[in-house]
Design a protein around this motif. Sequence first.
Motif, PDB file in Angstrom:
ATOM      1  N   ILE A   1      -0.657   8.829  -3.814  1.00 56.66           N
ATOM      2  CA  ILE A   1       0.709   8.924  -3.305  1.00 56.66           C
ATOM      3  C   ILE A   1       1.034   7.727  -2.413  1.00 56.66           C
ATOM      4  O   ILE A   1       2.144   7.200  -2.444  1.00 56.66           O
ATOM      5  CB  ILE A   1       0.887  10.245  -2.540  1.00 56.66           C
ATOM      6  N   LEU A   2       0.048   7.266  -1.660  1.00 57.59           N
ATOM      7  CA  LEU A   2       0.279   6.080  -0.822  1.00 57.59           C
ATOM      8  C   LEU A   2       0.629   4.885  -1.700  1.00 57.59           C
ATOM      9  O   LEU A   2       1.603   4.175  -1.445  1.00 57.59           O
ATOM     10  CB  LEU A   2      -0.960   5.779   0.016  1.00 57.59           C
ATOM     11  N   GLY A   3      -0.165   4.683  -2.747  1.00 55.45           N
ATOM     12  CA  GLY A   3       0.078   3.545  -3.637  1.00 55.45           C
ATOM     13  C   GLY A   3       1.445   3.614  -4.269  1.00 55.45           C
ATOM     14  O   GLY A   3       2.189   2.642  -4.294  1.00 55.45           O
ATOM     15  N   ILE A   4       1.805   4.808  -4.756  1.00 54.57           N
ATOM     16  CA  ILE A   4       3.088   4.939  -5.429  1.00 54.57           C
ATOM     17  C   ILE A   4       4.221   4.839  -4.421  1.00 54.57           C
ATOM     18  O   ILE A   4       5.257   4.235  -4.689  1.00 54.57           O
ATOM     19  CB  ILE A   4       3.139   6.262  -6.216  1.00 54.57           C
ATOM     20  N   GLY A   5       3.985   5.416  -3.215  1.00 56.87           N
ATOM     21  CA  GLY A   5       5.034   5.389  -2.201  1.00 56.87           C
ATOM     22  C   GLY A   5       5.356   3.994  -1.715  1.00 56.87           C
ATOM     23  O   GLY A   5       6.466   3.733  -1.274  1.00 56.87           O
ATOM     24  N   LEU A   6       4.401   3.070  -1.811  1.00 57.11           N
ATOM     25  CA  LEU A   6       4.657   1.701  -1.379  1.00 57.11           C
ATOM     26  C   LEU A   6       5.816   1.090  -2.154  1.00 57.11           C
ATOM     27  O   LEU A   6       6.582   0.302  -1.618  1.00 57.11           O
ATOM     28  CB  LEU A   6       3.408   0.832  -1.571  1.00 57.11           C
ATOM     29  N   GLY A   7       5.891   1.471  -3.445  1.00 56.74           N
ATOM     30  CA  GLY A   7       7.044   1.053  -4.229  1.00 56.74           C
ATOM     31  C   GLY A   7       6.976  -0.363  -4.760  1.00 56.74           C
ATOM     32  O   GLY A   7       7.802  -0.738  -5.573  1.00 56.74           O
ATOM     33  N   THR A   8       6.007  -1.160  -4.324  1.00 55.06           N
ATOM     34  CA  THR A   8       5.872  -2.509  -4.890  1.00 55.06           C
ATOM     35  C   THR A   8       5.135  -2.387  -6.218  1.00 55.06           C
ATOM     36  O   THR A   8       4.359  -1.436  -6.401  1.00 55.06           O
ATOM     37  CB  THR A   8       5.071  -3.405  -3.951  1.00 55.06           C
ATOM     38  N   PRO A   9       5.364  -3.307  -7.145  1.00 56.74           N
ATOM     39  CA  PRO A   9       4.668  -3.220  -8.433  1.00 56.74           C
ATOM     40  C   PRO A   9       3.162  -3.095  -8.285  1.00 56.74           C
ATOM     41  O   PRO A   9       2.535  -2.283  -8.970  1.00 56.74           O
ATOM     42  CB  PRO A   9       5.049  -4.523  -9.121  1.00 56.74           C
ATOM     43  N   LEU A  10       2.590  -3.864  -7.366  1.00 59.49           N
ATOM     44  CA  LEU A  10       1.138  -3.818  -7.206  1.00 59.49           C
ATOM     45  C   LEU A  10       0.701  -2.453  -6.688  1.00 59.49           C
ATOM     46  O   LEU A  10      -0.295  -1.880  -7.160  1.00 59.49           O
ATOM     47  CB  LEU A  10       0.695  -4.916  -6.227  1.00 59.49           C
ATOM     48  N   GLY A  11       1.467  -1.908  -5.733  1.00 60.94           N
ATOM     49  CA  GLY A  11       1.104  -0.614  -5.173  1.00 60.94           C
ATOM     50  C   GLY A  11       1.168   0.481  -6.221  1.00 60.94           C
ATOM     51  O   GLY A  11       0.258   1.320  -6.331  1.00 60.94           O
TER      52      GLY A  11
END
Lengths: 152, 112, 501
Positions: free
Chosen positions: C316-326
Motif C-alpha cells: 500500500i505504501l508503494g502504491i500510495g506514493l503514486g509515482t510510476p516507480l512506487g
Amino acid sequence: MSREKTKGMSIIVKTITRLTVGLVLLYGIYIVLHGHVSPGGGFAGGVIITLSFVHLVLAYGKDTALKKLSKARASFLENMGAILFLSIALLGFMGGYFFSNFIPKGEPFHLFSAGIIPISNIAISLKVGAGLFSIFVALVLLKLKPTSEKKK
Amino acid sequence: MAVYLLCLVLFSLGIYCILRKRNIIKIIVGVIIAEYAVNLFFILVAYRMGGRSPILSEGATIKNMVDPLPQALVLTSIVIGLATTALLVAIAMKIYEKYGTFDITKIKELKG
Amino acid sequence: MMDISYIIPLFVAVPLAGAFLIALLGKSIKKFPDVMGVLITLILCILSVKSVLIHNTYGILTYSAGGWNPPVGIGMVLDGLAVFMLVTVNVLAFCVAVYSVDYMEKFTAKWKFYTLFLLMLTGMNGVVITGDIFNLFVFLEIAAVASYALVAFGTEKHEIEAAFKYAIMSTVGSLFILLGIVFLYSYTSTLNMADIANVIMLQGKGNIILLVSVLFLMGFGLKAALVPFHAWLPDAHPSAPAPISAMLSGVLIKSLGVYTICRIFFNVFGINPAISSTLMFLGVLSMLVGVVLAIGQWDFKRLLAYHSISQIGYVILGIGLGTPLGIMGGFFHLFNHSVFKSLLFLNSGAVEYATGTRDLQKMGGLKEKMPLTYSTNLVASMSIAGIPPFNGFWSKLIIIIAAVEAGKFGYAFCAVLASILTLASFMKVMKYAYFGDLREKWKAVKEVPFFMKLSMVMLSLICLVGGILVFGDILQGFLGSAQEALSRGTEYAFTVLQGIK
C-alpha cells in the motif's frame, strides 16, 4: 400422505398442510414458469417451492419430508441447477457472446418467448429451491448429528 | 428526507447491535438489520415522486416508472445476505456445540 | 477482436464449472476431486499466461456479456492490472491445489474443500476481470462467503471461533462497500466503472465522492487488513487449513483488498493527494504494527499472519506514493509477497503435517529430518526479510528508492526498520524450528509426501527466478503494463469505452 400420529404437530395442522402443500408447490412452479412475463422469477419461485417442503417438515416432522426429497437428491438437484445455468451461459458462445440469448425471442407476453430466460429461470429455481432446502435440513439436523455437513 | 434519516437510524441500530451485544444470535440479528437498512436505502434512492412499479404489461405505456435497476440489484444483495446469514447461523450452532454458550465474553480461546 | 476476447469470461466460467462438477461427482468417484482440482487450476494457469501474451499483442480488451454493450450490460475488462492479478492468483492457486492433494488427506470431505476452493477462485478471478462495480461486489461476496466456510473447515473450537469473527467483520466491511455503491449509483446513475469515471469527470467531484471514498476505504481496507481494520486476520488466517491460509494470505486479501483499492481510487475516482497520503499513512502504520506484533508470537502460523499485515503495508505504501516507480515496486512486492507468503504457509503446513504442532517452542532440529522443507523455508524467509539475491529484496529496494525520490524520508526509514524487524523475527523462526537439537519425540518425523514437496519446490523456484529476472525484459513488461494501467488514472474510462465502441 402418511398417517403417522406420533410425529409432527396436531391433526389440524396436518390436515391443513395436506390440503395446502400441493398448492404452494404449484404456485411456486407457476411463478418460475411465468418469470419472464410477470413479476417473480427463478429466485422467488425457488423460495416458494422450498417453503412447501419446509411446510412438510414443520407439520409432519423431518422424516416424511426427507422421504419426498432426500438430502442427497437435493444436493444433486442443486448442482444440476448450477451446471444447467452455466451451460446456458456457455452455449451463448453459439450466439457470439457469453450469456447471449441464442434462442429466438418470440412475441412479448407469451409463455413461450424471451429465448433463454425461462430456461435460466428454471435452472435458478432448481439451484435456489434445492439449496435453500439443503440449508434448512442441514440446520435442522446439525443438532442431532455433530458431524453432519455444513454447507453454504 | 426523513425516510433517509430513518434508514440511517436503522443502519446505526444494526451496527450498534453488532458492536455492543454479547449474545452471538443478537449479533447475527444486528448484521441482518444493518444489511436490510442498506437494501431499503438502495430502494429509496431509486424512488421517484409518484412513480409506479416498473412492470411492463400488455398495453401499458412506459411512463413515470421508478428506476428498476436497484430493485434487481437489491434482489442479488438479498441472496448474498441469505448465504451469509445461513453460514453465520450454522457457525453459531457449531459454537454452541463446542463451547456450550452463546456469550462472546466466554468464547475467547484466541488471543495475542 | 471477437475471437480473442472470448478468453475473458472463461476465467469465471471454468472454475465455476469445476466447482459444481466436483460437487456433483466428487462424492462417488474417489480421485475425481484431486484430478479435477489440479486440472482446472492448471487450465486457468495456462489461460492467464496466454492472457499476458494477448494483452501484449492487442492491448486492452473488453467484453460485453450477452452482447449487451456497457453501460447497459455487464462489461469485462482485461487491462494490464487485471492481467497481472490474474497471473498472480492463478499461478498461486495451481501450486496450492497441487499441495492440497496430499495435505487434505487427513480431512474427511475432500470434495467439499475443492468445491469451496474453486468457488473462492471464481470470486477472485471475477473481481479482477469485471468492469462493473456491482458485479465486483457480487464476486467479492462469493469469494468472501467461500472463505468463511473454508476458515471453519476443520470445525474445531478455534477454527469456528475465528470463522465467526472473520465472517462478522468481513460482512460489516461488505455492508460499507454496498453503501458506497448505493451513494455512487445515486450520484452517477450508472454502474459501469469506466462510465462512472466519465460521469464523475463531467459532473465534478462533489462531497458525495468524499463520503464514498471514506466508505470504500473502510470496506476495502477491512478486506485488505490495513491496520485499524486488521483484527480478524491474525485469527482467521492461521485457523484455516494450510493451503487455504496460503490462499487467503497470498491472494485473497490482495485481490479483494489491494486490487479493488487500486482500481477504484486510481482508475475511477482519480488519485488526489489526500487519498494518496491516507494510503501511505495506513500502509506505514500496518507495516510497523504488523511486524511489531509478529515478533512476540510463538505460533508459527499466527506469526506469519501478522507478517501478512506488515507486508501489505509495503504494497500500500508503494502504491500510495503514486509515482510510476512506487506503483511498480508495490506491484512487484504484491507478486513476491503472494509467492513467498504462500510458500511460508505451506511450509508451516508441512511442519504441522509431520509433527502435529504449530508451537515454535516445541519444535527444534527439524533440519535433519525435513531437509526439503527446511531449504524451501530458508528461501522464503530470506525473500521476505529482504536478503539480496531473492525477489523480496528487489521489491523492497524499489519501494524504498521510490519513497526517497518522492521525498518521504520518514516513510523510507520506517520501511527499512520494518524490514530489519522482519529479518529478526524470521531468524527466530529458523532457529527454533529447524536448528538446535532434535527432540526425542520428533525422532520418527518423516519428510512430507511428494505433491507437497513438488508445490513447495515450484514456489521457491519462482522466488529465485523472480529475483534474477528483475533486470530482464519479461518482468519489466509484465509489471510495466500493470503500472501503466494505474498511472494512466482516469484515462482508463476513455480506453475502455473506446474498446466497446
